[in-house]
Design a protein around this motif. Sequence first.
Motif, PDB file in Angstrom:
ATOM      1  N   ILE A  48     -21.817 -28.838 -61.434  1.00 33.07           N
ATOM      2  CA  ILE A  48     -22.675 -27.660 -61.265  1.00 33.07           C
ATOM      3  C   ILE A  48     -22.543 -27.120 -59.841  1.00 33.07           C
ATOM      4  N   ALA A  49     -22.547 -28.018 -58.861  1.00 34.67           N
ATOM      5  CA  ALA A  49     -22.442 -27.584 -57.462  1.00 34.67           C
ATOM      6  C   ALA A  49     -21.118 -26.887 -57.196  1.00 34.67           C
ATOM      7  N   PHE A  50     -20.019 -27.474 -57.661  1.00 32.15           N
ATOM      8  CA  PHE A  50     -18.716 -26.889 -57.366  1.00 32.15           C
ATOM      9  C   PHE A  50     -18.480 -25.604 -58.145  1.00 32.15           C
ATOM     10  N   VAL A  51     -18.915 -25.546 -59.380  1.00 34.91           N
ATOM     11  CA  VAL A  51     -18.791 -24.300 -60.140  1.00 34.91           C
ATOM     12  C   VAL A  51     -19.641 -23.210 -59.492  1.00 34.91           C
ATOM     13  N   PHE A  52     -20.824 -23.578 -59.067  1.00 36.24           N
ATOM     14  CA  PHE A  52     -21.716 -22.644 -58.397  1.00 36.24           C
ATOM     15  C   PHE A  52     -21.052 -22.077 -57.147  1.00 36.24           C
ATOM     16  N   MET A  53     -20.441 -22.941 -56.351  1.00 33.66           N
ATOM     17  CA  MET A  53     -19.806 -22.478 -55.114  1.00 33.66           C
ATOM     18  C   MET A  53     -18.516 -21.701 -55.370  1.00 33.66           C
ATOM     19  N   VAL A  54     -17.823 -22.006 -56.436  1.00 30.19           N
ATOM     20  CA  VAL A  54     -16.607 -21.254 -56.761  1.00 30.19           C
ATOM     21  C   VAL A  54     -16.949 -19.809 -57.098  1.00 30.19           C
ATOM     22  N   PHE A  55     -18.012 -19.619 -57.863  1.00 32.89           N
ATOM     23  CA  PHE A  55     -18.353 -18.263 -58.289  1.00 32.89           C
ATOM     24  C   PHE A  55     -19.119 -17.464 -57.237  1.00 32.89           C
ATOM     25  N   PHE A  56     -19.844 -18.140 -56.367  1.00 32.97           N
ATOM     26  CA  PHE A  56     -20.686 -17.429 -55.392  1.00 32.97           C
ATOM     27  C   PHE A  56     -20.314 -17.776 -53.958  1.00 32.97           C
ATOM     28  N   HIS A  57     -19.045 -18.020 -53.669  1.00 38.24           N
ATOM     29  CA  HIS A  57     -18.623 -18.502 -52.362  1.00 38.24           C
ATOM     30  C   HIS A  57     -18.660 -17.452 -51.256  1.00 38.24           C
ATOM     31  N   HIS A  58     -18.980 -16.246 -51.560  1.00 36.37           N
ATOM     32  CA  HIS A  58     -19.010 -15.206 -50.528  1.00 36.37           C
ATOM     33  C   HIS A  58     -20.341 -15.164 -49.786  1.00 36.37           C
ATOM     34  N   TYR A  59     -21.331 -15.888 -50.264  1.00 37.60           N
ATOM     35  CA  TYR A  59     -22.653 -15.870 -49.660  1.00 37.60           C
ATOM     36  C   TYR A  59     -22.997 -17.255 -49.135  1.00 37.60           C
ATOM     37  N   TYR A  60     -23.373 -17.328 -47.882  1.00 38.21           N
ATOM     38  CA  TYR A  60     -23.664 -18.609 -47.238  1.00 38.21           C
ATOM     39  C   TYR A  60     -24.839 -19.328 -47.907  1.00 38.21           C
TER      40      TYR A  60
END
Length: 114
Positions: A79-91
């Motif tokens: 969940i964490a990595f998928v979340f960061m893959v899709f929303f990686h443009h926002y800190y």
Amino acid sequence: MYLFIGLGSLFVWFSTSQWSSGIAPYLDEQGFSMARYSFLWTINGIVIFAGQPFTSFLNRTIIKSLSSRLVASALFYAIAFVFMVFFHHYYLYFIIGMIIATIGEMLIAPTVPS
């Protein structure tokens, strides 16, 4: 069963090593300061310290067996990595992803040696 535990541990180790070695260059490339990178790891430490009651509660009530802890940890990491893959443009989403990944780390760290 040991093969699956070993493979699962290998995948988790590989993904966390890629995360920890790749996040600093990525944040630098995106124009974020290294202070923000350091803050992510500060959050990791705070969650490990302050999240102990939460993971203890999970281990007592929901995920009692070692195998279910491994699965729960893998789900938190995924969940964490998928979340960061899709929303990686926002800190902010990196912060949220770090919190979720740290919970996954807290579940797996004592489980694998057991």
